[in-house]
Every structure is written in structure tokens, then in C-alpha cells.
Motif scaffolding. Structure first.
Motif, PDB file in Angstrom:
ATOM      1  N   VAL A 171     -52.967  39.243 -49.656  1.00 59.74           N
ATOM      2  CA  VAL A 171     -52.532  39.394 -48.177  1.00 59.74           C
ATOM      3  C   VAL A 171     -51.254  40.319 -48.640  1.00 59.74           C
ATOM      4  O   VAL A 171     -50.412  40.976 -49.857  1.00 59.74           O
ATOM      5  N   GLN A 172     -51.502  41.571 -48.232  1.00 59.84           N
ATOM      6  CA  GLN A 172     -50.967  43.025 -48.353  1.00 59.84           C
ATOM      7  C   GLN A 172     -50.128  43.480 -47.371  1.00 59.84           C
ATOM      8  O   GLN A 172     -50.250  42.792 -45.272  1.00 59.84           O
ATOM      9  N   LYS A 173     -48.945  43.380 -47.142  1.00 60.73           N
ATOM     10  CA  LYS A 173     -47.686  43.809 -46.295  1.00 60.73           C
ATOM     11  C   LYS A 173     -47.329  45.437 -46.731  1.00 60.73           C
ATOM     12  O   LYS A 173     -47.211  46.092 -47.748  1.00 60.73           O
ATOM     13  N   TYR A 174     -47.754  46.546 -45.206  1.00 62.08           N
ATOM     14  CA  TYR A 174     -46.796  47.691 -45.208  1.00 62.08           C
ATOM     15  C   TYR A 174     -46.365  47.722 -44.369  1.00 62.08           C
ATOM     16  O   TYR A 174     -45.614  47.332 -42.537  1.00 62.08           O
ATOM     17  N   GLY A 175     -45.192  48.667 -44.630  1.00 65.34           N
ATOM     18  CA  GLY A 175     -43.890  49.099 -44.243  1.00 65.34           C
ATOM     19  C   GLY A 175     -44.014  49.508 -43.066  1.00 65.34           C
ATOM     20  O   GLY A 175     -44.677  50.398 -43.133  1.00 65.34           O
ATOM     21  N   GLY A 176     -43.031  49.919 -42.405  1.00 65.38           N
ATOM     22  CA  GLY A 176     -42.397  51.096 -41.746  1.00 65.38           C
ATOM     23  C   GLY A 176     -43.515  52.357 -41.960  1.00 65.38           C
ATOM     24  O   GLY A 176     -43.454  53.243 -41.652  1.00 65.38           O
ATOM     25  N   THR A 177     -43.200  52.841 -42.553  1.00 67.78           N
ATOM     26  CA  THR A 177     -42.982  54.170 -43.123  1.00 67.78           C
ATOM     27  C   THR A 177     -43.948  54.218 -43.808  1.00 67.78           C
ATOM     28  O   THR A 177     -44.880  55.564 -43.960  1.00 67.78           O
ATOM     29  N   SER A 178     -44.169  53.392 -44.042  1.00 70.68           N
ATOM     30  CA  SER A 178     -45.907  53.088 -44.950  1.00 70.68           C
ATOM     31  C   SER A 178     -47.281  53.694 -43.949  1.00 70.68           C
ATOM     32  O   SER A 178     -48.492  54.086 -43.508  1.00 70.68           O
ATOM     33  N   VAL A 179     -46.629  52.776 -42.860  1.00 72.09           N
ATOM     34  CA  VAL A 179     -47.771  53.864 -41.254  1.00 72.09           C
ATOM     35  C   VAL A 179     -46.883  54.228 -40.294  1.00 72.09           C
ATOM     36  O   VAL A 179     -47.394  54.403 -38.735  1.00 72.09           O
ATOM     37  N   GLY A 180     -46.569  55.108 -40.792  1.00 71.12           N
ATOM     38  CA  GLY A 180     -44.922  56.034 -40.085  1.00 71.12           C
ATOM     39  C   GLY A 180     -46.358  56.888 -39.382  1.00 71.12           C
ATOM     40  O   GLY A 180     -45.553  57.607 -37.778  1.00 71.12           O
ATOM     41  N   ASP A 181     -47.151  57.507 -39.733  1.00 71.56           N
ATOM     42  CA  ASP A 181     -48.046  58.635 -38.714  1.00 71.56           C
ATOM     43  C   ASP A 181     -49.562  58.080 -38.536  1.00 71.56           C
ATOM     44  O   ASP A 181     -49.861  57.526 -39.557  1.00 71.56           O
ATOM     45  N   ILE A 182     -50.220  58.722 -38.254  1.00 75.43           N
ATOM     46  CA  ILE A 182     -51.708  58.464 -37.854  1.00 75.43           C
ATOM     47  C   ILE A 182     -52.651  58.503 -39.516  1.00 75.43           C
ATOM     48  O   ILE A 182     -53.305  57.556 -40.045  1.00 75.43           O
ATOM     49  N   GLU A 183     -52.186  59.697 -40.639  1.00 76.95           N
ATOM     50  CA  GLU A 183     -52.583  60.254 -41.514  1.00 76.95           C
ATOM     51  C   GLU A 183     -52.233  59.135 -42.266  1.00 76.95           C
ATOM     52  O   GLU A 183     -53.338  58.339 -43.195  1.00 76.95           O
ATOM     53  N   ARG A 184     -51.080  58.183 -42.400  1.00 77.06           N
ATOM     54  CA  ARG A 184     -50.829  57.196 -43.253  1.00 77.06           C
ATOM     55  C   ARG A 184     -50.668  56.160 -42.822  1.00 77.06           C
ATOM     56  O   ARG A 184     -51.902  55.187 -43.980  1.00 77.06           O
ATOM     57  N   ILE A 185     -51.376  55.647 -41.614  1.00 80.66           N
ATOM     58  CA  ILE A 185     -52.996  54.217 -41.250  1.00 80.66           C
ATOM     59  C   ILE A 185     -53.572  54.430 -41.944  1.00 80.66           C
ATOM     60  O   ILE A 185     -54.752  53.596 -42.457  1.00 80.66           O
ATOM     61  N   MET A 186     -54.023  55.998 -41.328  1.00 85.27           N
ATOM     62  CA  MET A 186     -55.862  56.085 -42.067  1.00 85.27           C
ATOM     63  C   MET A 186     -55.754  55.941 -44.148  1.00 85.27           C
ATOM     64  O   MET A 186     -56.727  55.468 -45.092  1.00 85.27           O
ATOM     65  N   ALA A 187     -54.778  56.521 -44.530  1.00 85.60           N
ATOM     66  CA  ALA A 187     -54.280  56.251 -46.142  1.00 85.60           C
ATOM     67  C   ALA A 187     -54.306  54.628 -45.933  1.00 85.60           C
ATOM     68  O   ALA A 187     -55.091  53.679 -47.587  1.00 85.60           O
ATOM     69  N   VAL A 188     -53.767  54.197 -45.529  1.00 87.18           N
ATOM     70  CA  VAL A 188     -53.457  51.985 -45.997  1.00 87.18           C
ATOM     71  C   VAL A 188     -55.233  51.919 -45.228  1.00 87.18           C
ATOM     72  O   VAL A 188     -55.497  51.357 -46.399  1.00 87.18           O
ATOM     73  N   ALA A 189     -55.572  52.030 -44.862  1.00 87.12           N
ATOM     74  CA  ALA A 189     -57.217  51.293 -44.269  1.00 87.12           C
ATOM     75  C   ALA A 189     -58.037  51.820 -45.585  1.00 87.12           C
ATOM     76  O   ALA A 189     -58.610  51.226 -45.447  1.00 87.12           O
ATOM     77  N   GLU A 190     -57.767  53.309 -45.713  1.00 88.10           N
ATOM     78  CA  GLU A 190     -57.921  53.738 -47.731  1.00 88.10           C
ATOM     79  C   GLU A 190     -58.505  52.403 -48.437  1.00 88.10           C
ATOM     80  O   GLU A 190     -59.406  51.952 -49.348  1.00 88.10           O
ATOM     81  N   ARG A 191     -56.940  52.216 -48.302  1.00 83.71           N
ATOM     82  CA  ARG A 191     -56.434  51.014 -50.288  1.00 83.71           C
ATOM     83  C   ARG A 191     -57.147  49.791 -49.718  1.00 83.71           C
ATOM     84  O   ARG A 191     -57.870  49.339 -49.773  1.00 83.71           O
TER      85      ARG A 191
END
Ligand code: ADP
Ligand code: ASP
Ligand code: MG
Length: 409
Positions: free
Chosen positions: A5-25
Motif C-alpha cells: 500500500v503506497q500513500k502519496y501526500g499533497g505535495t507529491s500529487v501537487g500538479d499534473i507532472e507530479r501525478i505522472m511521476a507518481v504513476a511512473e513509480r
């Protein structure tokens, strides 16, 4: 194959670029063959923005409606992250708290999770999908949306990990682990490779906002392996361990602090049975939690002074209640101070080492900080000081206990 289970906080999903980076991880973990459930917060600043909108209408928004409003922040992120995963060829389904039956009590804005029915999540995982769940929210027995208190996505993640008996719950955030103190206040703070569950629980309850306290409580109750790590850089992060022997031989694990404090004093109350109850009873009846309490030794006239601290948000209300009580008790005066902070040393090593308190007081005295209140337990010592001394106090203690030089495993 592991279940993570992975949790990503607000800064980690702060914009579309970061959301794409989370998706990659997330995709990387899944491509290794692991089953992954992702819990996300609202995009950074979004929860504050929503609360701000509500406050333009009501100073104290109706709690039920505030939950309906605040929960929308997380709903945006789950949809965007699911889309990002799909766009990368990684099948995913997003769910709100209600959809995966995160059942809570009805205490709006600070609800507690009672039960999770993980059947739907399991079915998706078996079908090879990544499951993306909205953090911070649940549903009560009446079908009303609830939220879990600020920072509550941590608790959602740990609770889901417990329900699924996950192999690990990973909390990805904007720091690469748990530090000896908040690195924003002391840049020389060091990352801990491991911290005991007990220490983490104390640090969280004494103000270290890196993990919500209920998340740590949940991890303890269900023995969820928990790790804090960075969503921006690779690394092992910090493991919250249940084995005390596994941590280094330091006396102090870290320094926690809280700015959310306020102090109230009533001077000249009779020193007789029942007075503490007379003072604190009405405070409890007003639903205000009291933290530290000091009653002075009575001087001559069998009169005494009584001081206690409350959360700063409750200060105005507590003062009002106390002024009423003071009149009834014929007390001399009521004093209030909302400009105080609490600084705490935390470490399981304190149990077996004497002299920590005196070293703490000496270090604060050396930089001219007056201690207003003190409280201790087996593994922590807390002091209340004037707000202006927060940074100075934390740094002085960090230095005095050699925390910047700690050898980390
Ligand atoms: P998220 O949005 O990912 O949940 P938070 O802001 O809630 O992130 O938590 C991470 C922050 O916690 C860090 O940026 C840091 O300033 C703060 N923090 C406080 N105490 C500590 C500590 N002992 N170690 C690491 N971070 C800490
Ligand atoms: N979005 C919520 C908050 O800002 C929950 C969280 O981030 O954990 O408090
Ligand atoms: Mg947080």
C-alpha cells in the motif's frame, strides 16, 4: 509477489507532472509483479482552499457539509492518478472512501475508522489492476461522508494496509524519512534509518506532523510494517520498527514540537478538595481537551494557582469558560497566553539513562530560554516556552544531545 500500500501526500500529487511521476513509480512496482494499492491526498493547498471557501460563508462551517466539501479534494486526485496510470498502460480503478466501504463513526471532521470491507479492492488486484483510493475520507452508518482529521490520508493508508494484511505500507512524502526533528526548523536534522513504533507514536502525538498520530496507532494495533520515504528521490526511507533492540544506542531519537498550544492560569483559588474538578469540569463539558496541568503548592492562606494548556484553537472558548468558573470560585485573576509552544525530547533510551532532564534544562538555560511548564513520561520530556523561542530551543537541544552527529545504521 508482495502486496504494497503506497500513500502519496499533497505535495507529491501537487500538479499534473507530479501525478505522472507518481504513476511512473507505481507502474514500476507493479511491473515487478507486486500488487499495489495507492492512497492519495488532495493536491497540495486544496484542502485549505476548500476550508477557506466554506469560511467565507460561515466562521464555523457545519461539520457535515464541510466533510462533503473537503472530500472533493481527494476525489480529484484519485481520478487524475487513475487516468495517468491508464495512459501509461497500467490498468487502474479509482474509488472514493464510500465505494470501498471505509466505515467510520459519525464524528464529522475527525471521524475514526471502524471497519473496511476490502473485497472490492481484492477483486481488482486479482484482476491485475492498480487500486487508487481517496485518503482522508469514509462513510458513516447513515451513508454520510466523513473525514478523518487533517493529515488523515496517512491513517487511510495504514487502515487499508491492515485490512488487506499488506506486506508494507509506504508513506511517500516531501522528506525522505523521519528526521531527528523537523528539517524545516533545524536544517542539521538527520534522517533516522529506523525509529521504534513507541517513539514514532510519541513524536506524532507531540506535534511531528510527518505522520498523523492515528496512523501510528493503527500501525501499532495491527502490526502494519510502516515506512516513510520520499516521492522525489530514491532511498530506503525510515522504517518504523517494533523491535527496540534494532535501533541505535541513542538516548534520544528526536525532538518534537507543537505550535498549537495555549496556556490558561487562574490565580488565588482555594486549596481544598474538589477545586481541580471545579476548574476542569466545565472545560471538559465544553469538549475542550486539556494537555498539561500544574497546581502550585499553597502559600500561606490556603490559596493556590492553577495552570493548564489547551489547543490554541480552543483558547478563546476555554478563556470564556474559565472566567465564569473564576467568578464562582471567587478567584483573584485569570491569565491567558496563546503565544506559547511545547518542545519535547523523545527516546526509549531515556528509560535507562538518568540526567536527561537536567541536561535539557541546562541547554535551554544556556541560551536564555525560560521554561514555563514541564511534563515527563517514561520516554519523553516536554517543556512549554514562549513562542519566540521555538527555533532557538529546538536547535539548542539538537546540538546539546548531539543529534546532528548521530550514527545512523
Ligand atoms: P504530506 O502532504 O506528504 O502528508 P506532511 O506535510 O503532512 O506531508 O508531512 C511532511 C512534513 O513533515 C515535512 O515536510 C516536514 O516539514 C514535517 N516534519 C515534522 N517533523 C518531522 C520529522 N521529525 N521528520 C521529518 N519530517 C518532519
Ligand atoms: N488532504 C487532507 C489534509 O490536507 C488529508 C491529508 O493530506 O492527509 O489534511
Ligand atoms: Mg501529512
Amino acid at each position: 509477489m508482495a502486496l504494497i500500500v503506497q500513500k502519496y501526500g499533497g505535495t507529491s500529487v501537487g500538479d499534473i507532472e507530479r501525478i505522472m511521476a507518481v504513476a511512473e513509480r507505481v507502474k514500476r512496482w507493479r511491473d515487478r509483479g507486486d500488487a499495489v494499492v495507492v492512497v492519495v491526498s488532495a493536491m497540495s493547498g486544496e484542502t485549505d482552499r476548500l476550508i477557506g471557501l466554506a469560511r467565507q460563508i460561515q466562521a464555523r462551517p457545519v461539520p457535515r457539509e464541510l466533510d462533503v466539501l473537503m472530500s472533493t479534494g481527494e476525489q480529484v486526485t484519485i481520478a487524475l492518478l487513475s487516468m495517468a496510470l491508464s495512459a501509461k498502460g497500467c490498468p487502474a480503478h479509482s474509488y472514493t472512501g464510500a465505494q470501498v466501504h471505509i466505515l467510520t463513526d459519525s464524528a464529522h471532521n475527525k471521524a475514526r475508522i471502524r471497519d473496511i470491507d476490502a473485497a472490492r479492492v481484492r477483486a481488482d488486484l486479482e484482476a491485475g489492476r492498480v487500486v487508487v483510493v481517496a485518503g482522508f475520507q469514509g462513510i458513516d452508518e447513515h451513508g454520510d461522508i466523513t473525514t478523518l482529521g487533517r493529515g488523515g490520508s496517512d491513517t487511510s493508508a495504514v487502515a487499508i494496509a491492515a485490512a488487506l494484511q499488506a506486506d508494507e505500507c509506504q508513506i511517500y512524502t516531501d522528506v525522505d524519512g523521519v528526521y531527528t526533528t523537523d528539517p524545516r526548523v533545524e536544517p542539521r536534522a538527520r534522517k533516522l534509518a529506523r525509529v521504534t513504533f513507541e517513539e514514532m507514536l510519541e513524536m506524532a502525538s507531540l506535534g511531528s506532523k510527518v505522520l498523523q498520530i492515528r496512523a501510528v496507532e493503527f500501525a501499532g494495533k495491527y502490526r502494519v510494517p510502516l515506512r516513510v520515504l520520499s516521492s522525489f528521490k530514491e532511498g530506503e526511507g525510515t522504517l518504523i520498527t517494533f523491535e527496540e533492540d534494532a535501533v541505535e544506542d541513542a538516548k534520544i531519537a528526536g525532538i518534537a514540537f507543537s505550535r498549537d498550544e495555549a496556556k490558561l492560569t487562574v490565580l488565588g483559588v482555594p486549596d481544598q478538595p474538589g477545586v481541580a474538578h471545579q476548574i476542569l469540569g466545565p472545560i471538559a463539558d465544553a469538549n475542550i481537551e486539556v494537555d498539561m496541568i500544574i497546581q502550585n503548592v499553597a502559600a500561606q492562606e490556603a490559596m493556590t494557582d492553577f495552570t493548564f494548556t489547551v489547543h490554541r484553537n480552543d483558547y478563546a472558548r476555554a478563556l470564556e469558560v474559565l472566567e465564569g468558573t473564576a467568578q464562582q470560585l471567587n478567584a483573584r485573576q485569570v491569565l491567558g497566553d496563546p503565544q506559547i509552544v511545547k518542545i519535547s525530547l523523545v527516546g526509549v533510551g531515556m528509560r535507562s539513562h538518568a540526567g536527561i532532564a537536567s541536561r535539557m534544562f541546562a541547554a535551554l538555560a544556556e541560551v536564555g530560554i525560560n521554561i514555563r511548564m514541564i511534563s515527563t513520561s517514561e520516554i519523553k520530556i516536554s517543556v512549554v516556552v514562549d513562542e519566540k523561542y521555538l527555533e532557538l530551543g529546538v536547535r539548542a537541544l539538537h546540538e546539546a544531545f548531539g543529534l546532528d552527529r548521530l550514527e545512523v545504521a
